[in-house]
Design an enzyme around this catalytic site. Structure first.
Site, short mmCIF file in Angstrom:
data_model
loop_
_atom_site.label_atom_id
_atom_site.label_comp_id
_atom_site.label_asym_id
_atom_site.label_seq_id
_atom_site.Cartn_x
_atom_site.Cartn_y
_atom_site.Cartn_z
N GLY A 12 0.80 -1.23 0.00
CA GLY A 12 0.00 0.00 0.00
C GLY A 12 0.83 1.27 0.00
O GLY A 12 0.51 2.23 -0.73
N ASN A 13 1.92 1.29 0.80
CA ASN A 13 2.67 2.54 0.95
C ASN A 13 3.45 2.94 -0.32
O ASN A 13 3.93 4.05 -0.42
CB ASN A 13 3.61 2.46 2.16
CG ASN A 13 4.70 1.42 1.99
OD1 ASN A 13 4.46 0.34 1.46
ND2 ASN A 13 5.90 1.74 2.40
N LYS A 130 -13.00 -10.08 4.29
CA LYS A 130 -12.16 -8.92 3.98
C LYS A 130 -12.93 -7.60 4.13
O LYS A 130 -13.88 -7.34 3.37
CB LYS A 130 -11.64 -9.07 2.54
CG LYS A 130 -10.86 -7.89 2.02
CD LYS A 130 -9.51 -7.77 2.69
CE LYS A 130 -8.78 -6.53 2.19
NZ LYS A 130 -7.57 -6.27 2.94
N LYS A 218 -3.59 -9.42 -2.80
CA LYS A 218 -2.61 -9.19 -3.87
C LYS A 218 -1.33 -10.03 -3.70
O LYS A 218 -0.68 -10.36 -4.70
CB LYS A 218 -2.26 -7.70 -3.99
CG LYS A 218 -1.45 -7.11 -2.86
CD LYS A 218 -0.03 -6.82 -3.30
CE LYS A 218 0.86 -6.28 -2.22
NZ LYS A 218 0.54 -6.31 -0.84
N LYS A 280 1.47 -12.52 3.27
CA LYS A 280 2.77 -12.36 2.61
C LYS A 280 3.64 -13.59 2.86
O LYS A 280 4.29 -14.11 1.95
CB LYS A 280 3.50 -11.11 3.14
CG LYS A 280 2.77 -9.83 2.80
CD LYS A 280 3.56 -8.62 3.29
CE LYS A 280 2.65 -7.43 3.44
NZ LYS A 280 1.80 -7.15 2.28
P1 ADP Z 1 1.10 -3.88 2.44
O1 ADP Z 1 2.46 -3.25 2.40
O2 ADP Z 1 0.96 -4.95 1.41
O3 ADP Z 1 0.01 -2.86 2.45
P2 ADP Z 1 0.31 -4.59 5.16
O4 ADP Z 1 0.25 -3.19 5.65
O5 ADP Z 1 -0.95 -5.34 5.01
O6 ADP Z 1 1.11 -4.66 3.81
O7 ADP Z 1 1.28 -5.48 6.06
C1 ADP Z 1 2.52 -4.98 6.53
C2 ADP Z 1 2.37 -4.81 8.02
O8 ADP Z 1 2.30 -6.08 8.67
C3 ADP Z 1 3.53 -4.15 8.75
O9 ADP Z 1 3.47 -2.75 8.68
C4 ADP Z 1 3.32 -4.65 10.18
O10 ADP Z 1 2.57 -3.70 10.93
C5 ADP Z 1 2.45 -5.88 10.05
N1 ADP Z 1 2.99 -7.11 10.64
C6 ADP Z 1 2.21 -8.08 11.17
N2 ADP Z 1 2.93 -9.08 11.64
C7 ADP Z 1 4.23 -8.78 11.41
C8 ADP Z 1 5.46 -9.44 11.68
N3 ADP Z 1 5.49 -10.63 12.27
N4 ADP Z 1 6.62 -8.84 11.28
C9 ADP Z 1 6.58 -7.64 10.68
N5 ADP Z 1 5.44 -6.96 10.41
C10 ADP Z 1 4.26 -7.51 10.75
MG MG Z 2 -0.39 -1.51 4.33
#
Ligand code: ADP
Ligand code: MG
Length: 317
Positions: A12-13, A130, A218, A280
């Site tokens: 997302g970022n 979701k 995704k 992921k």
């Molecule tokens: P995307 O970059 O695809 O939008 P998300 O925001 O859904 O991804 O997922 C990334 C986030 O997952 C990180 O910012 C963190 O807050 C969270 N997260 C959850 N569990 C973990 C973990 N075990 N190690 C690192 N990050 C984690």
């Molecule tokens: Mg995100």
């Protein structure tokens, strides 16, 4: 990383930062920084397939759909998926082409509007998981449930706007446009595909496909895309440099390298949150297991360093 066909999944970022409103200009600025990194990876000699999320963009589009009613009918979720693929694909191909030229690389860049097949039997259609779109009060949520037949769920912490629409997030099974994607890759192009997890479709008895009311994760779709192009590496770019054990706790520990078996074990132990790091890790371990190649999870700004083996979390076969 071995081999040179790399699938990159952008989080997302890469397109919109959490604190931003999400104007077109803001999103272009983010995409500009993102594609600059991707061009540096291309300079290392990788052939690339890029995929990306669409959560914030689809959320914004759903609000616009609701506001337009009843004069302008709200479009289906599949149509919203197609719209965001076009929008984000345009931004990426526009800025990536620029940064590639700056690197002296004259590779064509092309976005493929991508349909991803799901099964009507997927359990998520019975119990959607979701959350999409805005947060509602209990009253708004009730009204939408009745008027629009939305499935709504309370999300914690709940008050005052603690309700959201939830939609099915079925497992991706196949990429309808895989032959086109491979043909483009074969011609030397960089391909942007399966954006937002792909437009979810079901295969009909007559061989045609119809859009379904669902969204696809995704990262999971990224794995199916990586399979479809026989990728030699899978890079998942998010907002953390490494994956952690006991994430968020004082004794959290970053992971440099883990085997498929270890990843499965930690996943089952709940180290990776569902809906964020969970999918992921799942996608990464499926890739490592299936391809016998590495998957790497890291942050956007560390992408090149991670490819060169200097940081990130690697999931190894
Ligand atoms: P995307 O970059 O695809 O939008 P998300 O925001 O859904 O991804 O997922 C990334 C986030 O997952 C990180 O910012 C963190 O807050 C969270 N997260 C959850 N569990 C973990 C973990 N075990 N190690 C690192 N990050 C984690
Ligand atoms: Mg995100």
């Amino acid at each position: 990383m071995e081999g040179n066909l790399l699938v990159i999944a952008l989080g997302g970022n890469a397109i919109k930062q959490a604190e931003q409103q999400g104007t077109t200009e803001e999103q272009f600025r983010n995409v500009d920084l993102t594609t600059r990194q991707i061009a540096r990876i291309a300079r290392e000699g990788y052939r690339l397939v890029v995929t990306h999320g669409n959560g914030p963009q689809a959320g914004a589009l759903l609000i616009q759909q609701e506001e337009g009613e009843p004069e302008v009918p709200a479009q289906s979720l599949a149509a919203c998926g197609a719209m965001t693929q076009g929008q984000i694909g345009w931004m990426i191909q526009n800025r990536l082409a620029y940064w590639l030229r700056q690197e002296g690389i004259h590779t064509p860049v092309c976005t493929v509007v991508t349909q991803v097949v799901v099964s009507a039997e997927d359990p998520d259609f019975q119990d959607p998981s979701k959350p999409v779109g805005p947060f509602y009060t209990r009253e708004e949520a009730r009204r939408l449930q009745q008027e629009k037949r939305y499935v709504v769920k309370e999300v914690k912490p709940s008050a005052p706007r603690g309700w959201r629409r939830v939609v099915p997030s079925p497992e991706p099974q196949d990429i309808v446009e895989k032959d086109s994607i491979n043909a483009l890759l074969g011609s030397g192009a960089i391909v942007i595909a399966s954006g937002g997890g792909g437009i979810p479709v079901q295969r009909n008895g007559d061989g045609s496909y119809s859009g379904v009311e669902a969204v696809i994760d995704k990262d999971r779709a990224g794995f199916v895309l990586a399979q479809a192009v026989s990728a030699q590496a899978f890079l998942i770019l998010t907002d953390v440099e490494k994956v952690y054990l006991r994430y968020g706790r004082p004794d959290a520990a970053p992971l440099d390298r883990l085997s498929v078996a270890q990843a499965r074990e930690y996943l089952a132990q709940g180290h990776f949150l569902a809906g964020s790091m969970g999918p992921k890790i799942e996608a990464a371990l499926r890739f490592a297991w299936w391809s016998r190649h590495e998957a790497v999870i890291t942050s956007l700004d560390k992408a090149l360093e991670a490819i060169l083996g200097r940081t990130g979390t690697r999931i190894c076969p």
